[in-house]
Design an enzyme around this catalytic site. Structure first.
Site, PDB file in Angstrom:
ATOM      1  CD1 TRP A  99      -1.925  -2.247   1.999  1.00  0.00           C
ATOM      2  CD2 TRP A  99      -2.846  -1.526   0.087  1.00  0.00           C
ATOM      3  NE1 TRP A  99      -2.866  -3.177   1.594  1.00  0.00           N
ATOM      4  CE2 TRP A  99      -3.433  -2.764   0.437  1.00  0.00           C
ATOM      5  CE3 TRP A  99      -3.259  -0.894  -1.078  1.00  0.00           C
ATOM      6  CZ2 TRP A  99      -4.422  -3.376  -0.349  1.00  0.00           C
ATOM      7  CZ3 TRP A  99      -4.246  -1.498  -1.865  1.00  0.00           C
ATOM      8  CH2 TRP A  99      -4.815  -2.722  -1.496  1.00  0.00           C
ATOM      9  CG  ASP A 167      -3.308   3.750   4.216  1.00  0.00           C
ATOM     10  OD1 ASP A 167      -4.341   3.515   4.872  1.00  0.00           O
ATOM     11  OD2 ASP A 167      -2.967   3.090   3.206  1.00  0.00           O
ATOM     12  CE  LYS A 191      -8.498  -3.735   3.873  1.00  0.00           C
ATOM     13  NZ  LYS A 191      -7.522  -2.775   3.443  1.00  0.00           N
TER      14      LYS A 191
HETATM   15  C1  LIG Z   1      -6.958  -2.263   2.041  1.00  0.00           C
HETATM   16  C2  LIG Z   1      -5.972  -1.169   2.158  1.00  0.00           C
HETATM   17  C3  LIG Z   1      -5.901  -0.128   1.214  1.00  0.00           C
HETATM   18  C4  LIG Z   1      -6.780  -0.077  -0.019  1.00  0.00           C
HETATM   19  O1  LIG Z   1      -8.048   0.285   0.326  1.00  0.00           O
HETATM   20  P1  LIG Z   1      -9.195   0.495  -0.793  1.00  0.00           P
HETATM   21  O2  LIG Z   1     -10.294   1.089   0.036  1.00  0.00           O
HETATM   22  O3  LIG Z   1      -9.511  -0.860  -1.323  1.00  0.00           O
HETATM   23  O4  LIG Z   1      -8.686   1.403  -1.829  1.00  0.00           O
HETATM   24  C5  LIG Z   1      -4.989   0.877   1.428  1.00  0.00           C
HETATM   25  N1  LIG Z   1      -4.168   0.867   2.497  1.00  0.00           N
HETATM   26  C6  LIG Z   1      -4.202  -0.116   3.414  1.00  0.00           C
HETATM   27  C7  LIG Z   1      -3.271  -0.073   4.582  1.00  0.00           C
HETATM   28  C8  LIG Z   1      -5.113  -1.167   3.277  1.00  0.00           C
HETATM   29  O5  LIG Z   1      -5.142  -2.154   4.185  1.00  0.00           O
END
Ligand SMILES: *Cc1c(COP(=O)(O)O)cnc(C)c1O
Length: 356
Positions: A99, A167, A191
């Site tokens: 990511w 993030d 998540k």
């Molecule tokens: C799942 C995830 C993403 C991507 O998320 P989307 O909503 O599918 O774009 C980005 N960063 C992390 C840390 C993730 O676990």
């Protein structure tokens, strides 16, 4: 048979939150209409967004001067929105996994990117240490929890006077955050907060308007601050579920209690892996180990038993424990809603297999 949901995302939500959502889909607030068929501007729905924002601020202890937004596009759209709004000349990024790498790729389209450190050479099995952030960058970006590789940065990094952007897709609300050190925090909700379809953004109001470029309306954070997440039609269903989950979080004791539970689950599972004769954690340094995504493999001499354990565990109700293809082995995602009983069941399953 009882299922134990270790899915990495979309992932487990509290049962009562799912039931409340189901109820609102059938009949929203006793209105005789479904949540799915009312206007997002209806007088009943506005309080949902307002309360979700207020609870988000309360639970994460967000100071004055920040807005909480609920947007579309996933965390992946934030990889581009962040540099669009913040990257004038140069930004610093920490590369800790898939990511982070994707975020770096997007940022490079907008300016110079200084990757301060990377663990790519070791398939991201540790968090790099001893790096420094140049003080002339527009911001420093990192991923707090690496969902795929199972590493996590729970402590706020030391970066001098540089503003941070993070993030927090997969560990939001699982540990306290010093929000005042960040210009922006974002994540996909699927998540640890809500079903797929909504992205949360915590943005410092006066951190914007420092880039020279023209920003398309929908990609400008200011649009959504001004619109109160209602500039266009927001994802009403996942926002509603997020609100139910935030209420659940608060009733359980908030972030401190979630942090305690996360550690309790992780301690139990990591020590079972370490005590085992056949399993081994993929992350060697306990400091770097994620409390949310616990990755482990079988030792070399037992490697060929991995598919057999997958079948064995599946037969005992374990769901979603297959490791990501870039790591292999197993990954047990232990998000906020996962009861300790599920971890105990997995540990018992591992012991039973080992004894066999
Ligand atoms: C799942 C995830 C993403 C991507 O998320 P989307 O909503 O599918 O774009 C980005 N960063 C992390 C840390 C993730 O676990």
């Amino acid at each position: 048979m009882k299922k134990h949901n270790f899915n990495a995302g979309p992932s487990i939500l509290p049962r009562e939150v799912i039931e409340q959502t189901a109820q609102a889909v059938l009949d929203f607030n006793g209105s005789g209409l479904s949540l799915l068929e009312i206007s997002h501007r209806a007088k009943d729905f506005k309080p949902v967004v307002d309360e979700a924002e207020a609870l988000f601020k309360e639970l994460l202890d967000i100071p004055e001067g920040y807005s909480v937004l609920f947007l579309g596009g996933g965390a992946s759209l934030q990889f581009c929105m962040v540099p669009y709004n913040y990257l004038n000349k140069k930004a610093a990024y920490l590369n800790t996994g898939t990511w982070a790498k994707k975020a770096i790729k997007e940022a490079k389209a907008f300016g110079e990117v200084d990757v301060v450190a990377s663990s790519a050479e070791a398939n991201f099995n540790y968090i790099p240490k001893g790096w420094t952030v140049p003080q002339d960058v527009d911001y420093f970006h990192y991923t707090s929890n690496n969902t795929i590789f199972g590493t996590e940065i729970r402590k706020t990094p030391e970066v001098g006077n540089v503003r941070m952007i993070c993030d927090m897709s997969s560990d939001i609300f699982s540990h306290p955050v010093e929000v005042e050190k960040y210009d922006l925090i974002y994540g996909g909700a699927q998540k640890n907060l809500a079903p797929a379809g909504v992205t949360f953004v915590v943005v410092k109001n006066d951190s914007l308007h420092k880039v020279d470029r023209v920003i398309p309306t929908m990609l400008d954070y200011q649009t959504h601050i001004d619109g109160g997440s209602m500039f266009n039609t927001p994802p009403v269903l996942p926002i509603y579920t997020a609100l139910m989950n935030l209420r659940w979080l608060k009733a359980q004791g908030g972030v401190p209690e979630m942090a305690r539970r996360a550690k309790e689950r992780a301690d139990l599972l990591y020590s079972a892996i370490e005590d085992s004769k056949i399993f081994v954690p993929t992350i060697a340094d306990p400091e770097d180990r994620s409390y949310m995504n616990i990755c482990f493999v079988m030792k070399e001499e037992y490697k060929e038993l991995e598919p057999e354990f997958m079948t064995f565990a599946t037969e005992r109700g374990m769901v979603g424990i297959k490791g990501h293809r870039s790591v292999g082995g197993f990954r047990a995602s232990c998000y906020n809603a996962l009861p300790l009983e599920s971890v105990k069941a997995l540990v018992a399953c591992m012991k039973e297999f080992e004894n066999k």
